[in-house]
Design an enzyme around this catalytic site. Structure first.
Site, PDB file in Angstrom:
ATOM      1  CG  HIS A 110     -28.754  28.740 111.963  1.00 51.05           C
ATOM      2  ND1 HIS A 110     -29.209  27.698 111.238  1.00 51.05           N
ATOM      3  CD2 HIS A 110     -27.576  28.040 112.734  1.00 51.05           C
ATOM      4  CE1 HIS A 110     -28.239  26.699 111.461  1.00 51.05           C
ATOM      5  NE2 HIS A 110     -27.242  26.800 112.321  1.00 51.05           N
ATOM      6  CG  ASP A 130     -32.119  28.459 109.588  1.00 51.86           C
ATOM      7  OD1 ASP A 130     -31.318  29.293 109.364  1.00 51.86           O
ATOM      8  OD2 ASP A 130     -31.580  27.385 110.263  1.00 51.86           O
ATOM      9  CB  SER A 147     -25.454  24.816 110.537  1.00 54.69           C
ATOM     10  OG  SER A 147     -25.748  24.268 111.549  1.00 54.69           O
TER      11      SER A 147
END
Length: 437
Positions: free
Chosen positions: A245, A290, A387
């Site tokens: 992502h 992901d 992330s």
């Protein structure tokens, strides 16, 4: 002694006037100096204008070849060929399917080698009898490693549940030896394809605190246009692991860079990226998959502050409350916080998936390819900017068991961080690596 007959001053006279340097006439300066200055200023202005034009063109436009023309940069990697030769779709984030099962794997039982019998679908443990360096290299190449492996004999344990067979090679793949008898050595093959998961410093078990790159030499900053976007983990000299992502907004590879070797943002050199590879999107489970791999343009040189972390074993199942670590430069508060300039670390633990999927938590959104981690009372969690970074477990070495993926808020007691479970994607990672060897 001779004397100039035309001179009124004797040669031995002390009354000698010093010679004076001739002055540059003002007219000469006006005629020569001023035009030169004007020319230099004009040239400097032209250079500045050219540089500004190039910066603007590079930022907003892409140059197509044959015929030469510009297209808006927003048309890069949009799935349509805007350049006649298709250059605008070449250097983009690419998807790669999961592919067939890789016929070798390593177990958490001392990193012992297991081999698949493709005819029956059964797995077998590799006997150390007649096992060679060439077979070790073949096994590691099947998993996509290019480094020189190490191996040793380990005694067959009392809990050995797989049949133990001798191994041979056929068509650059490991196979069971047809005439394999009992394992006379009584030993299995313990294989390591890469020296990984070792750091110079052991972190202290406290809350959130500033981290040292000596503790986490595999942590990298992934940046777009020199701005930190995500974290990532060094897996080997060529590859960095992160979250898919991270690349949703910018799918062109050109402006992505990786920075390694420091715990401070912006204080270390950037590394060019050759490829960004993600797994195919599954509309049935939009938050699954992901995971992304970044291939560097040039291999890393390992040092005390730049080292790889180990991938998990295929059978690495962590029980609830197992201690884990998270690191990153992400926001220090959910609302009103800012990105940290210094790498931060925190100790968390595995949260049971049933608890994580409860009605007051994620209500079934956490799949088998994800895992949850945090602390029961909340307050310690990853946040925006973290992330792609690693969720880490330490046994003999450090292993990246999760990738920072998603969550509701940051640090809530009922909504801990959700991580991509790396062991669920080992087959995909190995297939990508093999394709890029």
């Amino acid at each position: 002694m001779l004397q100039d007959p035309d001179s009124d001053q004797p040669l031995n006279s002390l009354d000698v006037k010093p010679l004076r340097k001739p002055r540059i006439p003002m007219e000469t300066f006006r005629k020569v100096g001023i035009p030169i200055i004007i020319a230099l200023l004009s040239l400097a202005s032209i250079i500045i204008v050219v540089v500004l034009i190039k910066v603007i063109l590079d930022k907003y436009y892409f140059l197509c070849g044959q015929p030469l023309h510009f297209i808006p940069r927003k048309q890069l990697c949009d799935g349509e060929l805007d350049c006649p030769l298709g250059e605008d779709e070449e250097h983009c984030v690419k998807s790669f399917p999961e592919g067939p099962a890789v016929a070798v794997r390593l177990s958490k039982d001392r990193s012992t080698l297991q081999v698949l019998d493709s005819a029956t679908g059964n797995w077998f443990s590799a006997c150390f009898d007649n096992f060679t360096e060439a077979l070790a290299e073949t096994a590691c190449r099947q998993m996509g490693y290019s480094s020189k492996p190490t191996f040793r004999a380990v005694e067959i344990g009392p809990d050995q549940d797989l049949d133990v067979v001798e191994i041979t090679e056929n068509s650059q793949e490991l196979r069971m030896r047809n005439s394999s008898g009992p394992c006379l050595s009584g030993s299995l093959v313990s294989l390591h394809c890469l020296a990984c998961g070792k750091s110079l410093k052991t972190p202290r078990v406290v809350g959130v605190e500033e981290a040292s790159v000596d503790s986490w030499p595999w942590q990298v900053s992934i940046q777009y246009d020199k701005q930190h976007v995500c974290g990532g983990s060094i897996l080997d000299p060529h590859w960095v692991l992160t979250a898919a992502h991270c690349f949703r907004k910018h799918t062109d590879v050109f402006n992505w860079k990786v920075r390694a070797g420091s715990d401070k943002l912006g204080s270390f050199p950037s590394l060019a990226v050759a490829k960004i590879i993600i797994i195919e999107f599954n509309p049935m489970y939009p938050k699954d998959n992901d995971i992304a791999l970044m291939k560097l343009q040039f291999p890393l040189t390992f040092s005390g502050t730049v080292r790889p972390i180990c991938l998990p074993f295929f059978d690495e199942e962590l029980t609830p409350a197992t201690p884990l670590w998270i690191i990153g430069w992400g926001f220090t508060k959910q609302n009103g916080g800012k990105m940290s300039d210094i790498l931060l670390q925190a100790s968390v633990q595995v949260i049971d998936s049933t608890r994580c999927n409860a009605d007051d938590a994620y209500q079934g959104e956490v799949t088998e390819k994800m895992m949850c981690a945090g602390i029961p009372e909340g307050g310690v969690d990853t946040c925006q900017g973290d992330s792609g970074g690693p969720l880490m477990y330490q046994s003999d070495q450090w292993h990246v068991v999760g990738i920072v993926s998603w969550g509701y808020g940051c640090g809530g007691p009922s909504t801990p961080g959700v991580y991509t479970k790396v062991s669920a994607y080992l087959n995909w990672i190995y297939n990508v690596w093999k394709a890029e060897l």
